[in-house]
Write an enzyme that holds these catalytic residues in place. Structure first.
Site, PDB file in Angstrom:
ATOM      1  N   ASN A 106       0.843  -1.192   0.000  1.00  0.00           N
ATOM      2  CA  ASN A 106       0.000   0.000   0.000  1.00  0.00           C
ATOM      3  C   ASN A 106       0.881   1.246   0.000  1.00  0.00           C
ATOM      4  O   ASN A 106       1.935   1.253   0.639  1.00  0.00           O
ATOM      5  CB  ASN A 106      -0.878  -0.011   1.259  1.00  0.00           C
ATOM      6  CG  ASN A 106      -1.870   1.138   1.309  1.00  0.00           C
ATOM      7  OD1 ASN A 106      -2.309   1.645   0.280  1.00  0.00           O
ATOM      8  ND2 ASN A 106      -2.217   1.562   2.511  1.00  0.00           N
ATOM      9  N   HIS A 108       1.054   5.278   1.106  1.00  0.00           N
ATOM     10  CA  HIS A 108       0.352   6.156   2.046  1.00  0.00           C
ATOM     11  C   HIS A 108       1.042   7.518   2.090  1.00  0.00           C
ATOM     12  O   HIS A 108       2.271   7.585   2.184  1.00  0.00           O
ATOM     13  CB  HIS A 108       0.343   5.521   3.440  1.00  0.00           C
ATOM     14  CG  HIS A 108      -0.471   6.298   4.418  1.00  0.00           C
ATOM     15  ND1 HIS A 108      -1.851   6.331   4.381  1.00  0.00           N
ATOM     16  CD2 HIS A 108      -0.108   7.119   5.426  1.00  0.00           C
ATOM     17  CE1 HIS A 108      -2.302   7.127   5.339  1.00  0.00           C
ATOM     18  NE2 HIS A 108      -1.260   7.630   5.992  1.00  0.00           N
ATOM     19  N   SER A 135       5.043   6.773   2.581  1.00  0.00           N
ATOM     20  CA  SER A 135       5.463   5.429   2.992  1.00  0.00           C
ATOM     21  C   SER A 135       4.889   4.382   2.039  1.00  0.00           C
ATOM     22  O   SER A 135       3.784   4.543   1.523  1.00  0.00           O
ATOM     23  CB  SER A 135       4.937   5.100   4.399  1.00  0.00           C
ATOM     24  OG  SER A 135       5.287   6.088   5.335  1.00  0.00           O
ATOM     25  N   ASP A 144      -3.063   0.849   8.075  1.00  0.00           N
ATOM     26  CA  ASP A 144      -1.751   1.399   7.718  1.00  0.00           C
ATOM     27  C   ASP A 144      -0.698   1.041   8.761  1.00  0.00           C
ATOM     28  O   ASP A 144       0.173   1.853   9.088  1.00  0.00           O
ATOM     29  CB  ASP A 144      -1.846   2.930   7.533  1.00  0.00           C
ATOM     30  CG  ASP A 144      -2.770   3.301   6.386  1.00  0.00           C
ATOM     31  OD1 ASP A 144      -2.780   2.572   5.382  1.00  0.00           O
ATOM     32  OD2 ASP A 144      -3.501   4.299   6.512  1.00  0.00           O
TER      33      ASP A 144
HETATM   34  C1  GAR Z   1      -2.227   8.826  -2.813  1.00  0.00           C
HETATM   35  O1  GAR Z   1      -1.592   9.909  -2.176  1.00  0.00           O
HETATM   36  C2  GAR Z   1      -2.294   7.630  -1.885  1.00  0.00           C
HETATM   37  O2  GAR Z   1      -1.186   7.500  -1.065  1.00  0.00           O
HETATM   38  C3  GAR Z   1      -3.505   7.980  -1.064  1.00  0.00           C
HETATM   39  O3  GAR Z   1      -4.427   8.414  -2.023  1.00  0.00           O
HETATM   40  C4  GAR Z   1      -3.714   9.117  -3.053  1.00  0.00           C
HETATM   41  C5  GAR Z   1      -4.189   8.615  -4.392  1.00  0.00           C
HETATM   42  O4  GAR Z   1      -3.803   9.483  -5.396  1.00  0.00           O
HETATM   43  N1  GAR Z   1      -3.949   6.836  -0.332  1.00  0.00           N
HETATM   44  C6  GAR Z   1      -4.370   6.908   0.935  1.00  0.00           C
HETATM   45  O5  GAR Z   1      -4.477   7.958   1.546  1.00  0.00           O
HETATM   46  C7  GAR Z   1      -4.721   5.571   1.559  1.00  0.00           C
HETATM   47  N2  GAR Z   1      -4.871   5.706   2.959  1.00  0.00           N
HETATM   48  P1  GAR Z   1      -3.948   9.087  -6.936  1.00  0.00           P
HETATM   49  O6  GAR Z   1      -5.351   8.500  -7.122  1.00  0.00           O
HETATM   50  O7  GAR Z   1      -3.778  10.377  -7.667  1.00  0.00           O
HETATM   51  O8  GAR Z   1      -2.873   8.095  -7.239  1.00  0.00           O
END
Ligand code: GAR
Length: 198
Positions: A106, A108, A135, A144
């Protein structure tokens, strides 16, 4: 060649970076399918690349486990070596974790274990800290909380908004994600990482 499934919920900009990387000559991994829990805009990146997509709408299932079982069925149809959660904004249920971990990672947008959960960027900003990060972890069933594969600090700047901070974190996440996938394809042992941390 390591085969990947990427699961998303949103715009998929990190997915896009991974797709671009996999098309570079010699990159040791390929995305075999992209899945989502909703009609995510980011599925378009996969379509553009001619990669199969699937959607398992969370709201259509009676329980998280039922949703997980349907998701697993889709995933198994492609037989991937690794599943990447790249902005999947759902907790994956234990049946999925048990079936896939440690080959389930994952991304984060915070320096875990700081600021876990769905609002990692917002929570960092609200805390008043002057640094957060990005991370990549192995998913272990906690929120997480799994073993950290790699992480990097990102400064919080005066005047940052949730959006400006997230836009500075994302390029770091993308680089870490692409490097991690390359390292796993080249033999990084996720199982030993999981054992070390248990
Ligand atoms: C990313 O920053 C990812 O780390 C986060 O959502 C965003 C997706 O962006 N995920 C979380 O917060 C999970 N807890 P994207 O759709 O533009 O790749």
């Amino acid at each position: 060649m390591l085969s990947l499934i990427v699961l998303i919920s949103g715009t998929g900009s990190n997915l896009r970076a991974l797709l671009d990387a996999t098309r570079e000559p010699g990159f040791p991994a390929q995305v075999v399918a992209v899945g989502a829990d909703r009609d995510a805009a980011g599925l378009e990146h996969a379509r553009e690349y001619g990669i199969p997509t699937f959607t398992v709408p969370f709201r259509e299932y009676a329980s998280r486990e039922d949703w997980g079982a349907a998701l697993l069925e889709q995933i198994r149809g492609f037989g991937p070596d690794l599943v990447v959660l790249s902005g999947l904004m759902r907790l994956v249920p234990h049946n999925v974790v048990d079936a896939l971990t440690p080959n389930l990672i994952n991304t984060h947008p915070a320096y875990l274990p700081e600021f876990p959960g769905a609002h990692g960027v917002r929570d960092a900003l609200a805390s008043g800290t002057d640094r957060t990060g990005a991370s990549i972890i192995v998913v272990d069933g906690g929120v997480d909380a799994g073993p950290i594969i790699v992480q990097e600090r990102v400064a919080v700047l005066p005047g940052d908004t949730e959006e400006s901070l997230h836009e500075r974190i994302k390029p770091v996440e993308r680089r870490l994600l692409v490097d991690t996938v390359r390292n796993i394809a080249n033999g990084l042992d996720l199982q030993s990482l999981t054992t070390q941390n248990s």
